[in-house]
Design an enzyme around this catalytic site. Structure first.
Site, PDB file in Angstrom:
ATOM      1  N   GLY A  30       0.796  -1.223   0.000  1.00  0.00           N
ATOM      2  CA  GLY A  30       0.000   0.000   0.000  1.00  0.00           C
ATOM      3  C   GLY A  30       0.825   1.267   0.000  1.00  0.00           C
ATOM      4  O   GLY A  30       0.327   2.339   0.371  1.00  0.00           O
ATOM      5  N   ASP A  57       9.186   4.389  -8.777  1.00  0.00           N
ATOM      6  CA  ASP A  57       8.974   2.940  -8.757  1.00  0.00           C
ATOM      7  C   ASP A  57       8.673   2.492 -10.184  1.00  0.00           C
ATOM      8  O   ASP A  57       7.772   3.036 -10.825  1.00  0.00           O
ATOM      9  CB  ASP A  57       7.798   2.607  -7.832  1.00  0.00           C
ATOM     10  CG  ASP A  57       7.656   1.117  -7.584  1.00  0.00           C
ATOM     11  OD1 ASP A  57       7.996   0.331  -8.485  1.00  0.00           O
ATOM     12  OD2 ASP A  57       7.203   0.747  -6.493  1.00  0.00           O
ATOM     13  N   GLU A 238       3.371  -8.810   8.549  1.00  0.00           N
ATOM     14  CA  GLU A 238       3.866 -10.134   8.182  1.00  0.00           C
ATOM     15  C   GLU A 238       5.377 -10.141   8.342  1.00  0.00           C
ATOM     16  O   GLU A 238       6.002  -9.082   8.441  1.00  0.00           O
ATOM     17  CB  GLU A 238       3.477 -10.490   6.744  1.00  0.00           C
ATOM     18  CG  GLU A 238       1.982 -10.641   6.534  1.00  0.00           C
ATOM     19  CD  GLU A 238       1.621 -10.978   5.086  1.00  0.00           C
ATOM     20  OE1 GLU A 238       2.550 -11.138   4.255  1.00  0.00           O
ATOM     21  OE2 GLU A 238       0.419 -11.060   4.787  1.00  0.00           O
TER      22      GLU A 238
END
EC number: 3.6.-.-
Length: 327
Positions: A30, A57, A238
């Site tokens: 995100g 990016d 995570e």
């Protein structure tokens, strides 16, 4: 940083000194949604400021986030008149950095002189990431000339941004070598270079390198000034994103680049309706606990998994409420 700072980005939104904000994170966490929605929020809250979002990016998800096609030139976002977006491919900017030509010598702060260095010594090109770092410095130089009040970078957490911070040290070492060569072998090297078809002029090379060094040092000075620059890591709860974020934070600390805020995205609600949801939430809870311990002195913004796609100015504006102080 103070203990238990507010869990919002008001210090960034209302800052009167910040000029550069980097938003980085592993793919799929995100990062682009964060940078685009933060750009909309800052522009909305500061109508007197000109804000620019630059995507470096390669995926260039900024066009998807706004549902507008952007390119290499700044384009104003409809409905947000003081916000512009541009997408720059660092690999494209890298093209020609080491070509033996004079292209860009006068227009990009002297970075075209690398062709001369390459012809003379063949040393710079062998340094890992040097072409990417110098290409990024050209992008920064371009952004400075546009006179925006605040520039947000949607970027990968590693790569050109961090490599660039070590560029002055490398250039300073190279300049010392050039000076020694000039003192010892200048006339002979110029004559030999002419015979070999290389355009080498030590009298021009040294001031060009000094200018390039001065330019990169000034930019790095800005990037390591917490009043002017900050980096916002984005992650999900995570293992791999947390591991990469911690590595990034340590690297930023070593480079004296400020990072005082972290966005934790895609948090699942507590849900016992299925084993998958329950197990997934239990895994997230473990890493959320670790995040609280590791980053208790950061502005820690936790955002739940969105039920709808965040796309378009209205959706980004709604998402940006996660960054504001709760009243």
């Amino acid at each position: 940083m103070s203990l238990n700072p507010p869990n919002n980005l008001e210090h960034i939104i209302t800052s009167q000194t910040l000029k550069w904000v980097f938003v980085g994170g592993k793919g799929g966490v995100g990062k682009t949604t964060t940078s685009c929605s933060l750009g909309v929020l800052i522009a909305d809250r500061n109508p007197q400021k000109k804000v620019l979002i630059i995507s470096t990016d390669p995926a260039h998800n900024t066009s998807d986030a706004f549902d507008i096609k952007f390119g290499a030139e700044p384009k104003v976002v409809p409905g947000v008149p003081n916000l512009s977006v541009m997408e720059i491919d660092v690999k494209d900017a890298m093209k020609g950095v080491f070509d033996e030509s004079e292209q860009g010598t006068n227009q990009n702060g002297g970075f075209g002189l690398l062709s001369e260095l390459t012809g003379m010594m063949g040393m710079l090109k062998s340094v890992p990431g040097i072409d990417e770092a110098i290409a990024f410095s050209q992008i920064i130089n371009q952004a400075q000339q546009m006179n925006y009040d605040l520039v947000l970078f949607d970027t990968a957490p590693t790569g050109h941004t961090l490599r660039f911070l070590s560029l002055p040290t490398l250039l300073r070492d190279m300049l010392e070598k050039v000076i020694k060569l000039q003192d010892s072998f200048g006339p002979m090297m110029s004559q030999f270079g002419g015979m070999m078809g290389m355009n080498i002029n030590f009298n021009e090379l040294k001031p060009k390198m000094e200018h390039m060094l001065k330019t990169s040092e000034q930019i790095v000075e800005d990037f390591t000034n917490p009043n002017l620059t900050t980096f916002i890591p984005v992650l999900i709860p995570e293992f791999l994103p947390l591991y990469e974020t911690e590595r990034l934070i340590q690297e930023l600390m070593n480079l004296n680049m400020d990072a005082n805020s972290i966005i934790v995205n895609q948090i699942l609600p507590v849900n016992d309706c299925c084993d998958y949801c329950k197990n997934k939430r239990a895994i997230q809870a473990k890493y959320l606990g670790q995040i609280d311990v590791l980053y208790g002195d950061f502005h820690l913004i936790k955002i739940n998994m969105q039920t709808n796609e965040v796309r378009g100015v209205a959706a980004l504006r709604a998402f940006s409420k996660n960054f504001e102080a709760k009243h």
